[in-house]
Design an enzyme around this catalytic site. Structure first.
Site, short mmCIF file in Angstrom:
data_model
loop_
_atom_site.label_atom_id
_atom_site.label_comp_id
_atom_site.label_asym_id
_atom_site.label_seq_id
_atom_site.Cartn_x
_atom_site.Cartn_y
_atom_site.Cartn_z
N ASP A 126 0.86 -1.18 0.00
CA ASP A 126 0.00 0.00 0.00
C ASP A 126 0.90 1.23 0.00
O ASP A 126 2.11 1.13 0.21
CB ASP A 126 -0.90 -0.01 1.25
CG ASP A 126 -1.80 1.21 1.33
OD1 ASP A 126 -2.50 1.49 0.34
OD2 ASP A 126 -1.82 1.90 2.37
N SER A 127 0.28 2.39 -0.19
CA SER A 127 1.04 3.63 -0.16
C SER A 127 1.49 4.01 1.26
O SER A 127 2.35 4.85 1.43
CB SER A 127 0.19 4.77 -0.74
OG SER A 127 -0.98 4.94 0.03
N TYR B 73 -0.75 8.20 -2.85
CA TYR B 73 -0.81 7.83 -4.26
C TYR B 73 -1.99 8.51 -4.96
O TYR B 73 -1.98 8.66 -6.17
CB TYR B 73 -0.96 6.32 -4.41
CG TYR B 73 0.31 5.51 -4.25
CD1 TYR B 73 1.50 6.08 -3.79
CD2 TYR B 73 0.32 4.16 -4.56
CE1 TYR B 73 2.64 5.33 -3.64
CE2 TYR B 73 1.47 3.39 -4.42
CZ TYR B 73 2.63 3.97 -3.95
OH TYR B 73 3.76 3.22 -3.81
N GLY B 74 -3.01 8.85 -4.19
CA GLY B 74 -4.26 9.32 -4.78
C GLY B 74 -4.15 10.58 -5.60
O GLY B 74 -4.99 10.85 -6.46
N CYS C 146 -4.31 -1.15 -2.04
CA CYS C 146 -4.41 0.29 -2.29
C CYS C 146 -5.36 0.45 -3.45
O CYS C 146 -5.13 -0.13 -4.53
CB CYS C 146 -3.03 0.86 -2.63
SG CYS C 146 -3.04 2.57 -3.23
N ASN C 147 -6.43 1.21 -3.26
CA ASN C 147 -7.41 1.38 -4.31
C ASN C 147 -6.83 2.10 -5.52
O ASN C 147 -7.11 1.74 -6.67
CB ASN C 147 -8.63 2.14 -3.78
CG ASN C 147 -9.55 1.26 -2.96
OD1 ASN C 147 -10.54 0.74 -3.46
ND2 ASN C 147 -9.23 1.09 -1.70
N THR C 148 -6.02 3.13 -5.29
CA THR C 148 -5.45 3.88 -6.40
C THR C 148 -4.53 2.99 -7.24
O THR C 148 -4.61 2.98 -8.47
CB THR C 148 -4.66 5.10 -5.89
OG1 THR C 148 -5.52 5.92 -5.09
CG2 THR C 148 -4.14 5.93 -7.05
N GLU D 151 -3.47 9.04 8.77
CA GLU D 151 -2.02 8.90 8.95
C GLU D 151 -1.55 9.64 10.21
O GLU D 151 -0.59 9.22 10.86
CB GLU D 151 -1.26 9.45 7.73
CG GLU D 151 -1.53 8.71 6.42
CD GLU D 151 -0.68 7.48 6.25
OE1 GLU D 151 0.24 7.27 7.07
OE2 GLU D 151 -0.93 6.71 5.31
N CYS E 245 -11.08 3.36 -0.16
CA CYS E 245 -9.67 3.58 0.17
C CYS E 245 -9.40 2.78 1.43
O CYS E 245 -10.22 2.79 2.35
CB CYS E 245 -9.38 5.07 0.41
SG CYS E 245 -7.71 5.40 1.03
N THR E 246 -8.28 2.08 1.46
CA THR E 246 -8.05 1.17 2.60
C THR E 246 -7.80 1.90 3.90
O THR E 246 -7.82 1.28 4.97
CB THR E 246 -6.87 0.22 2.30
OG1 THR E 246 -5.74 0.99 1.82
CG2 THR E 246 -7.27 -0.81 1.25
N HIS E 247 -7.60 3.21 3.86
CA HIS E 247 -7.54 3.99 5.10
C HIS E 247 -8.92 4.16 5.73
O HIS E 247 -9.04 4.29 6.95
CB HIS E 247 -6.97 5.39 4.83
CG HIS E 247 -5.50 5.45 4.57
ND1 HIS E 247 -4.93 4.96 3.42
CD2 HIS E 247 -4.48 5.95 5.32
CE1 HIS E 247 -3.62 5.17 3.46
NE2 HIS E 247 -3.32 5.77 4.60
#
Length: 272
Positions: free
Chosen positions: A11-12, A43-44, A74-76, A153, A185-187
């Site tokens: 992931d980012s 990354y988005g 990571c979705n992006t 984050e 988004c995985t966040h």
């Protein structure tokens, strides 16, 4: 292929830990190599070419660890890189979009689905495309929520600032009378309680991290790659790598994963 080899997850940053967490829960015998690109997030807001280049570097690193499968958590990166890198690899690789899209289509009662994500994921249009391939009459409303990632984050999961920003972002979705919301988004699953409270009990929240873990489980089983009774050898069961801020990552990972993260190693991923 060694069925007892680890699964690579990347992931980012820390968001992909929600996917790793679900894999740990659904497949407790599996070993995981996790990489978070903490030096180059988010990354988005980056171009497709850049995200594809970053993804290839990370995949090359994971291949040095002899992983048996890779999850783009990571979705992006799933939107921008999965289709290309899938053709380049001879091991299974999955992203987080298709499983979440399928669950949303199966969950909606009125055919109105909302998707929130980073600018990159939303501008790619991939969730709308995938869901409308599954069911052409689906009405999809999308909304980019770029501030959610930095809030997560920074650990501001339960904060008045987060509440205010979430209310502003989600107001457009509430006006479209959606009954299902994809956390694209995985966040975002880390903000689930806040998002659920704002959207109300009538809206089903879809967590692609959970659905992706189930997809991985079925994939490994179908290819006879499920770990053999937890035989982990002499290696650590879970290994964590980042491109920067290892100590900060360790503290955050320990706060959301079932087990304490004892060490995170920093690597120079640009060398791969």
């Amino acid at each position: 292929m060694d069925r007892n080899a680890p699964v690579g997850v990347f992931d980012s940053g820390v968001g992909g830990l929600t996917v790793a967490r679900e894999i740990m829960r659904q497949m407790p015998d599996e070993k995981i190599i996790y990489f978070g690109d903490t030096a180059r997030l988010p990354y988005g807001s980056k171009s497709q070419d850049t995200v594809l280049r970053y993804s290839r570097q990370i995949i090359r690193f994971l291949l040095t660890k002899e992983v048996k499968a890779i999850v783009i958590a990571c979705n992006t990166a799933s939107a921008y890189a999965l289709e290309t890198v899938e053709r380049e690899l001879d091991i299974p690789i999955i992203g987080v979009i298709r499983a979440g899209a399928r669950t949303a289509v199966n969950s909606t009662r009125n055919g109105k689905i909302g998707v929130i994500g980073t600018e990159g994921t939303i501008s790619s249009g991939i969730y709308t495309d995938v869901m409308q391939q599954m069911r052409p009459d689906i009405d999809v409303t999308v909304k980019s929520c770029p501030l959610f990632v930095p809030l997560v984050e920074e650990g501001l999961l339960h904060d008045s600032v987060t509440d205010e920003i979430a209310s502003r972002y989600l107001s457009v979705l509430k006006g479209r009378f959606i009954d299902t919301l994809v956390l694209g988004c995985t966040h975002y699953p880390l903000l689930r309680s806040t998002l659920g409270r704002i959207m109300g009990d009538d809206v089903t929240l879809v967590n692609p991290a959970y659905e992706t873990a189930l997809e991985l489980k079925a994939l490994l089983s179908g290819k006879n790659l499920t770990c053999d009774n937890g035989k982990t050898g002499n290696e650590e069961k879970y290994q964590f790598y980042v491109s920067d801020l290892a100590e900060k990552f360790t503290a955050f990972a320990t706060s959301i994963l079932p087990n304490e993260v004892k060490e995170t190693r920093k690597i120079h991923v640009e060398e791969y």
